[in-house]
Design an enzyme around this catalytic site. Structure first.
Site, PDB file in Angstrom:
ATOM      1  N   ARG A  83     -67.621 -17.705  11.776  1.00 55.27           N
ATOM      2  CA  ARG A  83     -68.049 -16.795  12.837  1.00 55.27           C
ATOM      3  C   ARG A  83     -69.466 -17.170  13.262  1.00 55.27           C
ATOM      4  NH1 ARG A  83     -70.882 -11.531  12.422  1.00 55.27           N
ATOM      5  NH2 ARG A  83     -70.561 -10.419  14.365  1.00 55.27           N
ATOM      6  N   HIS A 127     -75.033 -11.827  20.250  1.00 59.10           N
ATOM      7  CA  HIS A 127     -75.683 -11.437  18.992  1.00 59.10           C
ATOM      8  C   HIS A 127     -77.184 -11.342  19.276  1.00 59.10           C
ATOM      9  CE1 HIS A 127     -74.953 -11.395  14.395  1.00 59.10           C
ATOM     10  NE2 HIS A 127     -76.204 -10.999  14.577  1.00 59.10           N
ATOM     11  N   GLU A 172     -72.824  -5.581  16.673  1.00 57.09           N
ATOM     12  CA  GLU A 172     -73.639  -4.418  16.326  1.00 57.09           C
ATOM     13  C   GLU A 172     -74.414  -3.818  17.499  1.00 57.09           C
ATOM     14  OE1 GLU A 172     -76.124  -5.168  12.944  1.00 57.09           O
ATOM     15  OE2 GLU A 172     -74.430  -5.552  11.636  1.00 57.09           O
ATOM     16  N   ASN A 300     -69.044  -4.505  10.266  1.00 61.84           N
ATOM     17  CA  ASN A 300     -70.103  -5.039   9.414  1.00 61.84           C
ATOM     18  C   ASN A 300     -70.530  -3.935   8.465  1.00 61.84           C
ATOM     19  OD1 ASN A 300     -69.951  -7.271  11.032  1.00 61.84           O
ATOM     20  ND2 ASN A 300     -72.020  -7.102  11.873  1.00 61.84           N
ATOM     21  N   TYR A 302     -73.092  -2.930   5.111  1.00 65.06           N
ATOM     22  CA  TYR A 302     -74.166  -3.260   4.170  1.00 65.06           C
ATOM     23  C   TYR A 302     -74.465  -2.133   3.193  1.00 65.06           C
ATOM     24  CZ  TYR A 302     -74.950  -7.463   6.845  1.00 65.06           C
ATOM     25  OH  TYR A 302     -74.759  -8.679   7.439  1.00 65.06           O
ATOM     26  N   GLU A 373     -69.081  -8.962   8.699  1.00 65.10           N
ATOM     27  CA  GLU A 373     -70.301  -9.266   7.936  1.00 65.10           C
ATOM     28  C   GLU A 373     -70.352  -8.372   6.722  1.00 65.10           C
ATOM     29  OE1 GLU A 373     -74.142  -8.958   9.906  1.00 65.10           O
ATOM     30  OE2 GLU A 373     -73.368 -10.041  11.640  1.00 65.10           O
TER      31      GLU A 373
HETATM   32  C1  PNW Z   1     -77.071  -7.332  10.797  1.00 61.12           C
HETATM   33  N1  PNW Z   1     -80.604  -1.878  10.079  1.00 61.12           N
HETATM   34  O1  PNW Z   1     -78.307  -6.803  11.159  1.00 61.12           O
HETATM   35  C2  PNW Z   1     -76.902  -8.491  11.765  1.00 61.12           C
HETATM   36  O2  PNW Z   1     -75.655  -8.557  12.408  1.00 61.12           O
HETATM   37  C3  PNW Z   1     -77.296  -9.806  11.200  1.00 61.12           C
HETATM   38  O3  PNW Z   1     -77.720 -10.643  12.241  1.00 61.12           O
HETATM   39  C4  PNW Z   1     -78.344  -9.602  10.125  1.00 61.12           C
HETATM   40  O4  PNW Z   1     -78.913 -10.803   9.688  1.00 61.12           O
HETATM   41  C5  PNW Z   1     -77.680  -8.850   8.996  1.00 61.12           C
HETATM   42  O5  PNW Z   1     -77.087  -7.637   9.449  1.00 61.12           O
HETATM   43  C6  PNW Z   1     -78.601  -8.513   7.840  1.00 61.12           C
HETATM   44  O6  PNW Z   1     -79.625  -7.646   8.250  1.00 61.12           O
HETATM   45  C7  PNW Z   1     -78.813  -5.566  10.827  1.00 61.12           C
HETATM   46  O7  PNW Z   1     -81.857  -1.809  10.049  1.00 61.12           O
HETATM   47  C8  PNW Z   1     -80.190  -5.418  10.912  1.00 61.12           C
HETATM   48  O8  PNW Z   1     -79.878  -0.875   9.911  1.00 61.12           O
HETATM   49  C9  PNW Z   1     -80.777  -4.197  10.671  1.00 61.12           C
HETATM   50  C10 PNW Z   1     -79.980  -3.121  10.337  1.00 61.12           C
HETATM   51  C11 PNW Z   1     -78.602  -3.255  10.252  1.00 61.12           C
HETATM   52  C12 PNW Z   1     -78.026  -4.490  10.488  1.00 61.12           C
END
Ligand code: PNW
Length: 468
Positions: A83, A127, A172, A300, A302, A373
């Protein structure tokens, strides 16, 4: 070294799409080559104080010149899919007008290299690298940007649609809208709640118009969008905490899921935002465009948000006088639970991934899902030419078990993309946060697959996880 046995209970469907992800601005470099013009991230990263240490995307991982070597590394990992994103200012400099053949040729060569290695290309159109002239004309808070995006999408699809089957419009949109125009932590660094909500709408409108244009050209292509989702949990069952969770869920998740998958904005969100915007920017017919059915939804993941009611009777506290990414709900408190965290300080919460996948499946019309992601930043050390990263490996392992659990529960999860293939430019954090399975030395550009990469290759090869 003995290889742990495959756990037959944790194997994946036969055609599960194993991949890794990157984004153009984070890896390509060559910012002024091949006819590319500046994006909002070039401008933002050159503005003092915006990106840590003043890091820019000028060189990044130099992937623009090293893509053949990088595809070789992907092939060594056994990736089934890769991707990546297309840099809008590379293929349509300035954001309008004719295509730049040199820019399109770069992606054609990249895709051909992938196909020769039997790696399925998965293309993301946006992106975050908006061409600077479009920001100068008002950026995403302005309606015309949606039309410009649809034009760029059609032009890129016309050039690459003969060899790429998976198309994602946006990555995102929450980050583009609420970090870009709300808190200002991301490019273009503006801070106005109303602009952030208008940006969210025009991003989705651009998405819908792009889907319609691409579908008209190739009804057989897989089309979707990638959203970053978070389970939102109240700290306690107190009514104030429950209300805080409802509000943040509206602003983080439902503001995108409801329009895109159901063609409507949540009524409670409109009410929560009444002091921010009256939604005059939403025209008749927009939601039908935004709700155009998709064949793929990218998720995505996290971490989770845990929230609590505003402090009772508090005068505006510094914590909510700072520019916020939660317009109308600036006073909601985000709390930590003391869980282990990654180098981003994000709490590690694999059950949250099962929760969010099941929720999308339960509450929205069925659409095939992909985790586009998931990954973690940790501090790495190169020792004798090797990088041992047990924490990143454990993070992947736990979240893949979560994916498996979701599939067992009936979620139509079709693939998983690790973030990231290699260390790269981590936005406001510059090169200080490392998410890669492949270590990058930014002085020599030497790549070293970490132990998590070797582990992932084995997961892909066996299509399952080892016994614990
Ligand atoms: C995502 N937050 O970014 C992006 O899709 C990627 O490009 C990035 O490298 C990856 O996650 C890791 O950060 C985010 O602050 C950046 O909530 C910030 C946030 C969430 C996602």
């Amino acid at each position: 070294q003995t290889i742990p046995l495959l756990d037959e209970r944790v194997t994946f469907p036969p055609d599960f799409l194993w991949g890794a992800a990157t984004a153009a601005f984070q890896i390509e470099g060559a910012a002024a080559e091949g006819g590319r013009t500046p994006s909002i991230w070039d401008t933002f990263s050159r503005t003092p104080g915006k990106v840590l240490h003043g890091h820019t995307g000028d060189v990044a991982c130099d992937h623009y010149h090293r893509f053949r070597d990088d595809v070789r590394l992907m092939a060594d990992l056994g990736l089934k899919s890769y991707r990546f994103s297309v840099a809008w200012p590379r293929v349509q400099p300035g954001g309008s007008g004719p295509a730049n053949q040199e820019g399109l040729d770069f992606y054609r060569r990249l895709v051909d290299e992938l196909l020769e290695n039997e790696i399925e290309p998965w293309l993301t159109l946006y992106h975050w690298d908006l061409p600077q002239p479009l920001e100068d004309a008002g950026g995403w808070p302005v309606r015309d940007t949606a039309a410009r995006f649809a034009d760029y999408a059609a032009l890129t699809h016309a050039a690459l649609g003969d060899r790429v089957r998976y198309w994602t419009t946006l990555n995102e949109p929450w980050c583009s809208a609420f970090l870009g125009y709300g808190s200002g932590a991301h490019a273009p660094g503006r801070s106005d709640g109303g602009d952030a909500v208008r940006a969210a709408h025009h991003l989705m409108l651009g998405h819908g118009l792009a889907v319609q244009a691409i579908r008209a050209a190739r009804p057989d292509h897989d089309l979707g969008v990638t959203v970053n989702l978070y389970p939102v949990t109240p700290q306690t069952d107190a009514p104030g905490d429950l209300d805080a969770a409802r509000r943040i869920d509206g602003l983080a998740n439902r503001i995108f899921l409801d329009p895109i998958l159901r063609g409507e904005y949540p009524a409670d969100l409109i009410e929560d935002l009444r002091d921010v915007t009256g939604f005059e920017h939403v025209h008749d017919g927009d939601l039908a465009v935004i709700g155009t059915p998709l064949s793929v939804l990218g998720v995505n993941y996290y971490s989770r948000h845990v929230v609590a009611a505003p402090v009772e009777g508090a005068e505006p506290e510094p914590y909510w006088r700072a520019p916020s990414s939660w317009p109308g709900s600036e006073d909601v408190r985000f709390v930590t639970r003391g869980y282990p965290v990654t180098d981003m300080d994000w709490e590690i919460d694999a059950p949250g991934l099962v929760e969010i996948l099941r929720r999308v499946h339960d509450e929205y019309p069925e659409v095939p899902l992909y985790v586009t992601e998931n990954g973690s930043a940790f501090v790495d050390r190169v020792v004798d030419g090797r990088v041992d990263d047990p924490e990143r490996l454990a993070y992947f392992d736990a979240h893949l078990r979560a994916c498996h659990e979701a599939i067992e529960a009936g979620v139509p999860l079709r693939g998983y993309f690790a973030w990231s293939l290699m260390d790269n430019f981590e936005w406001a954090w510059g090169y200080t946060k490392r998410f890669g399975m492949i270590h990058v030395d930014y002085d020599s550009q030497l790549r070293i697959p970490k132990s998590s990469a070797r582990w992932y290759a084995e997961v892909i090869r066996r299509n399952g996880l080892a016994a614990q």
